[in-house]
Design an enzyme around this catalytic site. Structure first.
Site, PDB file in Angstrom:
ATOM      1  N   GLY A  12       0.838  -1.203   0.000  1.00 22.15           N
ATOM      2  CA  GLY A  12       0.000   0.000   0.000  1.00 22.15           C
ATOM      3  C   GLY A  12       0.868   1.247   0.000  1.00 22.15           C
ATOM      4  O   GLY A  12       0.535   2.250   0.635  1.00 22.15           O
ATOM      5  N   GLY A  55      -0.411   4.997  -1.053  1.00 24.56           N
ATOM      6  CA  GLY A  55      -1.453   5.707  -0.304  1.00 24.56           C
ATOM      7  C   GLY A  55      -0.934   6.946   0.391  1.00 24.56           C
ATOM      8  O   GLY A  55       0.255   7.288   0.324  1.00 24.56           O
ATOM      9  N   GLN A  56      -1.847   7.613   1.095  1.00 19.61           N
ATOM     10  CA  GLN A  56      -1.506   8.884   1.766  1.00 19.61           C
ATOM     11  C   GLN A  56      -0.325   8.697   2.725  1.00 19.61           C
ATOM     12  O   GLN A  56       0.649   9.437   2.680  1.00 19.61           O
ATOM     13  CB  GLN A  56      -2.726   9.397   2.545  1.00 19.61           C
ATOM     14  CG  GLN A  56      -2.492  10.773   3.153  1.00 19.61           C
ATOM     15  CD  GLN A  56      -3.388  11.085   4.348  1.00 19.61           C
ATOM     16  OE1 GLN A  56      -4.073  10.209   4.873  1.00 19.61           O
ATOM     17  NE2 GLN A  56      -3.389  12.339   4.757  1.00 19.61           N
ATOM     18  N   LEU A  57      -0.429   7.697   3.596  1.00 19.86           N
ATOM     19  CA  LEU A  57       0.630   7.450   4.568  1.00 19.86           C
ATOM     20  C   LEU A  57       1.786   6.684   3.929  1.00 19.86           C
ATOM     21  O   LEU A  57       2.958   6.970   4.165  1.00 19.86           O
ATOM     22  CB  LEU A  57       0.035   6.622   5.724  1.00 19.86           C
ATOM     23  CG  LEU A  57       0.815   6.533   7.001  1.00 19.86           C
ATOM     24  CD1 LEU A  57       0.911   7.898   7.679  1.00 19.86           C
ATOM     25  CD2 LEU A  57       0.154   5.541   7.954  1.00 19.86           C
ATOM     26  N   ASP A  76       2.405  -1.792  -4.478  1.00 18.65           N
ATOM     27  CA  ASP A  76       0.991  -1.401  -4.564  1.00 18.65           C
ATOM     28  C   ASP A  76       0.430  -2.000  -5.846  1.00 18.65           C
ATOM     29  O   ASP A  76       1.144  -2.738  -6.554  1.00 18.65           O
ATOM     30  CB  ASP A  76       0.849   0.135  -4.549  1.00 18.65           C
ATOM     31  CG  ASP A  76      -0.463   0.570  -3.891  1.00 18.65           C
ATOM     32  OD1 ASP A  76      -1.510   0.043  -4.289  1.00 18.65           O
ATOM     33  OD2 ASP A  76      -0.437   1.419  -2.981  1.00 18.65           O
ATOM     34  N   ASP A  87      -0.816  -7.195  -5.598  1.00 15.36           N
ATOM     35  CA  ASP A  87      -2.219  -7.130  -5.195  1.00 15.36           C
ATOM     36  C   ASP A  87      -2.276  -7.952  -3.905  1.00 15.36           C
ATOM     37  O   ASP A  87      -2.093  -9.173  -3.933  1.00 15.36           O
ATOM     38  CB  ASP A  87      -3.099  -7.734  -6.293  1.00 15.36           C
ATOM     39  CG  ASP A  87      -4.555  -7.815  -5.877  1.00 15.36           C
ATOM     40  OD1 ASP A  87      -4.852  -7.627  -4.683  1.00 15.36           O
ATOM     41  OD2 ASP A  87      -5.391  -8.096  -6.755  1.00 15.36           O
ATOM     42  N   TYR A 102     -15.361  -0.343   7.816  1.00 15.09           N
ATOM     43  CA  TYR A 102     -13.915  -0.108   7.976  1.00 15.09           C
ATOM     44  C   TYR A 102     -13.531  -0.262   9.449  1.00 15.09           C
ATOM     45  O   TYR A 102     -12.557  -0.956   9.786  1.00 15.09           O
ATOM     46  CB  TYR A 102     -13.603   1.304   7.474  1.00 15.09           C
ATOM     47  CG  TYR A 102     -12.241   1.849   7.804  1.00 15.09           C
ATOM     48  CD1 TYR A 102     -11.085   1.304   7.253  1.00 15.09           C
ATOM     49  CD2 TYR A 102     -12.116   2.954   8.651  1.00 15.09           C
ATOM     50  CE1 TYR A 102      -9.835   1.842   7.556  1.00 15.09           C
ATOM     51  CE2 TYR A 102     -10.867   3.500   8.939  1.00 15.09           C
ATOM     52  CZ  TYR A 102      -9.735   2.938   8.398  1.00 15.09           C
ATOM     53  OH  TYR A 102      -8.507   3.471   8.690  1.00 15.09           O
ATOM     54  N   LYS A 153     -11.111  -3.016  11.214  1.00 19.60           N
ATOM     55  CA  LYS A 153      -9.919  -2.648  12.007  1.00 19.60           C
ATOM     56  C   LYS A 153      -9.998  -3.254  13.414  1.00 19.60           C
ATOM     57  O   LYS A 153      -8.992  -3.723  13.949  1.00 19.60           O
ATOM     58  CB  LYS A 153      -9.770  -1.123  12.084  1.00 19.60           C
ATOM     59  CG  LYS A 153      -9.318  -0.482  10.777  1.00 19.60           C
ATOM     60  CD  LYS A 153      -7.922  -0.940  10.381  1.00 19.60           C
ATOM     61  CE  LYS A 153      -7.456  -0.356   9.081  1.00 19.60           C
ATOM     62  NZ  LYS A 153      -6.185  -0.921   8.594  1.00 19.60           N
TER      63      LYS A 153
HETATM   64  C1  AKB Z   1     -10.749   7.810   7.770  1.00 19.34           C
HETATM   65  O1  AKB Z   1     -11.235   8.934   7.898  1.00 19.34           O
HETATM   66  O2  AKB Z   1     -11.361   6.817   7.376  1.00 19.34           O
HETATM   67  C2  AKB Z   1      -9.290   7.620   8.174  1.00 19.34           C
HETATM   68  C3  AKB Z   1      -9.179   7.152   9.569  1.00 19.34           C
HETATM   69  C4  AKB Z   1      -9.461   8.069  10.695  1.00 19.34           C
HETATM   70  O3  AKB Z   1      -8.864   6.016   9.789  1.00 19.34           O
HETATM   71  N1  AKB Z   1      -8.565   8.817   7.979  1.00 19.34           N
END
Ligand code: AKB
Length: 324
Positions: free
Chosen positions: A9, A12-14, A35, A50, A140, A144
């Site tokens: 990944g 991505g942003q991070l 990625d 992938d 999401y 997590k």
């Molecule tokens: C999101 O907004 O989904 C992420 C996070 C806080 O995990 N930036």
């Protein structure tokens, strides 16, 4: 043992910023970025992976004799709600693949990012403690929370050294976020510098925990460097940077751009934000591995504006093209 890092990944942003920091720390040849696509002009070693394909991850791990993995690929909170079952499938399958490849190939250390999205209505909104009740309201967040428990399971059952941080919203000038609820706090700075009106998808008083990219990267590296015996949490560590609302960031931006215009058009992301903490208690991270943020809202704002002005001056006026 020589450290060889694989980042999954990395676009991505991070991931993109972390890749550069790890290259600086370990050397260009010691860091394998991966990625779904290789970015144009990528500097360093890149492999197309992938992460739903376990064999492909393993192939790269074996080829480069990888010792550490940072698994950053995931579908975030807002985007994830478009197709919940697919989000669950992708977020969990990629995690299981990485956990299994790590276990089977004796990976020395694995980093798995979690998020403030693991918290829901059962957790206190202010100073949410590390061990608060987890009842996430997005797929999401559910993935997590489950992932944190799987990380701990692999540590307890197999001794896999998995480490994790619950990131707040990450704000940086280097890259663009995608599909998150906290993304407004990056977009708003681009609009200010471009002297455009900003349409905010959260309410003006929707306070959320955020962290500046430099602090987020430093936290990640500090956690990964900490001695194994200092790590007391194998689910995921809370970290706090700074909490603010859209109105507060607008007020800060207006100190530099008094004409900056904002309108509020809250959408489904406001519902997500309303169940997330407003502030985070990160005492355990401070005690265990010395975490301490450096950037407050004023410093974030002045750095974002200065760096984005430089970028827009140097690059194309096209917002997306600039960031890729
Ligand atoms: C999101 O907004 O989904 C992420 C996070 C806080 O995990 N930036």
């Amino acid at each position: 043992m020589e450290t060889v890092v694989l980042i999954i990944g990395a676009n991505g942003q991070l991931g993109s910023v972390l890749t550069a920091s790890l290259q600086e720390k370990y050397g260009m040849d010691q860091v394998i970025a991966s990625d779904l696509n290789k970015p144009l002009n990528f500097d360093g070693v890149f492999e197309v992976i992938d992460a739903t394909d376990k064999n492909r991850i393993e192939e790269v791990v074996v080829e480069y004799q990888v010792t550490q993995i940072y698994h950053l690929a995931a579908i975030l909170s807002a985007k994830g709600e478009e197709n919940p079952l697919q989000t669950w499938d992708i977020n969990m399958k990629t995690l299981f693949n990485v956990l299994e490849v790590s276990r089977l190939n004796s990976i020395d250390r694995l980093f798995f990012p979690s998020s403030i999205a693991v918290f829901g209505e059962g957790a206190p909104l202010e100073q949410t403690p590390n061990n608060a009740y987890l009842d996430p309201a997005t797929v999401y967040g559910i993935s997590k929370a489950a992932g944190e428990n799987w990380a701990q399971y692999y540590f307890l059952k197999y001794g896999l050294d998995v480490r994790s941080i619950r990131y707040p919203g990450v704000i940086g000038y280097q890259s663009l976020p995608g599909g998150g609820t906290t993304d407004y706090a990056v977009d708003i700075y681009h609009k200010a510098v471009l002297k455009e009106e900003f349409s905010c998808f959260l309410k003006e008083d929707a306070t959320l925990p955020m962290v500046f990219m430099e602090d987020a990267i430093r936290a990640t590296l500090e956690l990964m460097e900490a001695p194994k015996e200092d790590i007391t949490i194998r689910t995921s560590y809370n970290i706090a940077g700074i909490s603010f609302s859209p109105a507060e960031v607008v007020a800060e931006i207006r100190k530099l751009y008094p004409e900056f215009k904002v309108r509020y058009a809250p959408d489904f992301r406001q519902d997500i934000a309303s169940k997330w903490p407003k502030s985070i208690d990160d005492q355990t991270a401070r005690d265990d591995w010395g975490w301490k943020p450096k950037f407050d809202l004023e410093m974030i704002t002045s750095t974002m504006i200065q760096k984005l002005k430089e970028k827009y001056k140097m690059g194309s006026k096209n917002h997306k093209a600039l960031m890729l």
